[in-house]
Write an enzyme that holds these catalytic residues in place. Sequence first.
Site, PDB file in Angstrom:
ATOM      1  N   ASP A  38       2.464 -17.268   5.058  1.00 52.64           N
ATOM      2  CA  ASP A  38       3.130 -17.637   3.789  1.00 52.64           C
ATOM      3  C   ASP A  38       4.486 -16.798   3.740  1.00 52.64           C
ATOM      4  OD1 ASP A  38       3.442 -18.572   1.184  1.00 52.64           O
ATOM      5  OD2 ASP A  38       1.563 -17.741   0.525  1.00 52.64           O
ATOM      6  N   ASP A  73       2.391 -25.835  -4.059  1.00 49.89           N
ATOM      7  CA  ASP A  73       1.537 -25.216  -4.557  1.00 49.89           C
ATOM      8  C   ASP A  73       0.879 -26.466  -5.767  1.00 49.89           C
ATOM      9  OD1 ASP A  73       1.295 -23.055  -3.233  1.00 49.89           O
ATOM     10  OD2 ASP A  73       2.375 -21.902  -4.781  1.00 49.89           O
TER      11      ASP A  73
HETATM   12  C1  GLA Z   1       1.425 -18.530  -2.316  1.00 49.31           C
HETATM   13  C2  GLA Z   1       0.731 -19.725  -1.753  1.00 49.31           C
HETATM   14  C3  GLA Z   1      -0.273 -20.277  -2.122  1.00 49.31           C
HETATM   15  C4  GLA Z   1      -1.359 -18.918  -2.105  1.00 49.31           C
HETATM   16  C5  GLA Z   1      -0.660 -17.619  -2.856  1.00 49.31           C
HETATM   17  C6  GLA Z   1      -1.321 -16.377  -2.167  1.00 49.31           C
HETATM   18  O1  GLA Z   1       1.937 -18.957  -3.647  1.00 49.31           O
HETATM   19  O2  GLA Z   1       1.892 -21.010  -1.891  1.00 49.31           O
HETATM   20  O3  GLA Z   1      -1.174 -21.251  -1.582  1.00 49.31           O
HETATM   21  O4  GLA Z   1      -1.649 -18.726  -0.673  1.00 49.31           O
HETATM   22  O5  GLA Z   1       0.640 -17.531  -2.199  1.00 49.31           O
HETATM   23  O6  GLA Z   1      -1.078 -15.341  -2.981  1.00 49.31           O
END
Ligand code: GLA
Length: 724
Positions: A468, A538
């Site tokens: 990420d 997301d």
């Molecule tokens: C980001 C990612 C999510 C999740 C969060 C965790 O927002 O896009 O899918 O992994 O971080 O903190």
Amino acid sequence: MHAEFNQNIFHLYNDKISYMIGILSNGHLGHLYFGKRLYGEFDLQAFRVNQDRPLTAYVEKDLSLGLERLEYPNYGTTDFREPAIDLIFESGSHIVDFKYKSHRIYRGKDPIALPQTFDAELTLEIKLEDKKGLELLLSYSMFKGLDVISKHVKLTNHSDESIRINRLLSTSIDLPDGDLEFMQFSGDWARERHIYKTPLNPGIHSVYSKRGASSAHHNPSAFLVRPETREFSGEAIGMALIYSGNFLAQAEVDANDILRFQCGIHPDYFQWTLDSGQSFQTPEAILTYSSEGLNYLSHQFHNLFNKHLINKKWQNSQKPVLINNWEATYFDFDEEKLVTLASEAYKLGIELFVLDDGWFGLRNDDTTGLGDWFVNREKLKNGIKGVRDQIKDMGMKFGIWIEPEMANLETKLLSEHPDFLIGDPTRDRSPGRNQYVLDYSRQEVVDHIYNQLILVLDDCPVDYIKWDMNRNITEAYSVCLENNRQGELFHRYILGVYDLYERLTSRYQDTLFESCASGGGRFDPALLYYAPQAWTSDNTDAVERLKIQYGTSMIYPLQTMGSHVSEVPNHQNRRQTSLEMRTHVAYFGTFGYELDITKLSEDEKNQIKAHTAFFKKHRTLIHQGDFYRLMSPFDGNDSGWMVVKDDQVLACWYRVLSQSNPGPSRFKLKGLKEASKYKMNDKVFTGSYLMNHGILLKQAFTGIEYSGDPSGDFQSRLFYLEEV
Ligand code: GLA
């Protein structure tokens, strides 16, 4: 696929496309043509208008570069449009004058030190020289069966002085008319890669990123389309940059309606010192042309990425159905909770359990822990190994989340290495999601994170890693770069990211990587080279996902698009959609779940069991088949898409809001064989009927309920057909 050189014209072509470059009388390169295949013998003059105009300066009699279509335009010699290259010499002069020196045509394609396509069929390399001792190599590659030209440029300094590069783009072409629209894939968090079209007028239209990442705001890709171009008709040119950092993609229409289309590393906040003897290599850019609409253009990108960009190990692999614990638990979990989620998921046919954020450091929320890549024993008493071993014993795969480019202030990492962050020590640093960006332009920072991660991963090998990246770079300054090299930071940062990706993917060759950046904030071709799948957004709401996945599919193949079924009300927009529709949208991607599976009813669990079985049966069709966009969610209430592979077809129709007593809808398919017969449940239709007449959909709310159909808002209908 051919590359020819005749009468000062280079002609790259296959059955469908031609790309032509000419050597002008002064040695500069002219861009003659990119489009549908041209047949015959050519004369340079046939591509030149050569018409005298007032206020024009001439490099030679009858030759003003400002009136020519150019292949890699210089700054400073009679062309006033945006250049592809801009350098500064020690004297302060910007003037460059690159002229043809030699060329070679060879089988294959030499590798570069950046994420790149491979297994090209042939390459044309043209060498240009500037009399001050500089050499430019322009490379053009073509791939078997694809209407694609990949391009990159290398500048070498053979002079005795240091020069500074202000701008060195990956591609620039000049098209003979500006009657085109600029199509871009733009948005923000939770609405990535929406489609926008802008008619072009004299002046510049561009998309770009100056955030240090390719971004959710604009994808590093753009199309030029005719006003009448649609999914299955009309001309289109596609361009994409294999790069994850700051980029520029732009179209400039000049006063005479010549259109310059360029992309590369963004020249703003970029300056690279090239000492004597050194070279600079640009990222690779992809160009493709279609005379048959957008869908054909997308197929070129999909086939290129599936066969020539994604690591061979993963190109045809069966992507596991996964469950991710993020939306089920957020930071609040322990070993027991995770194992319970996994065992419930396993019973429903899910193959991979992903432990998301929160397993490391003192990470109980997003204010601490990032940068401390050791297991949080308070949460996980037996470490991630304890969780992994139980999950593996069940017969499931196990994966983890990392965010290796970032740090929170309250960490062991920053207490020991406070200088590891990007930022100007004489100014404040701006936090984003309570975190700061590590200075990946420094080898020792990348090494430090690598060494921490391999301690964890060697001890507990995992099947999958979600990488990420949750904020962009502000206060861009490195304490380790000299004053006159601060302009190198953004590019060096991305080189550091690629270095870590390279080392981790080589060390853990059986580990599947998925990239992520607050959802789809760094969904770009370069990361696909390392991570064959990317978290698309997301936003997992089924309705919003129609647009996000439709827009993403313009460039990216289905097997790269992370798509999960999540709970309702949806966590991003509180919308309630049926489990069926959420599943039908998520099928057209890598497919997985992101919800608390233990809270579902028996009926929902039974549905999920059937859904995972269905997906596993058809995932080769979905991931390796040809994808057709049938109706756009940007155009109206109904949308649809499908995949075809050999004798199998999977199509899905979606309606966002219900209508009362509507007429029947027709759902027309594509890519089938006209005369073949296709079986759908117990009915048989010909390909021509399915493509030209279309499936007739009876609607809910006519008074006679169509059996098995969902009613109300957010409907979807899935069709599986087999050729008989
Ligand atoms: C980001 C990612 C999510 C999740 C969060 C965790 O927002 O896009 O899918 O992994 O971080 O903190």
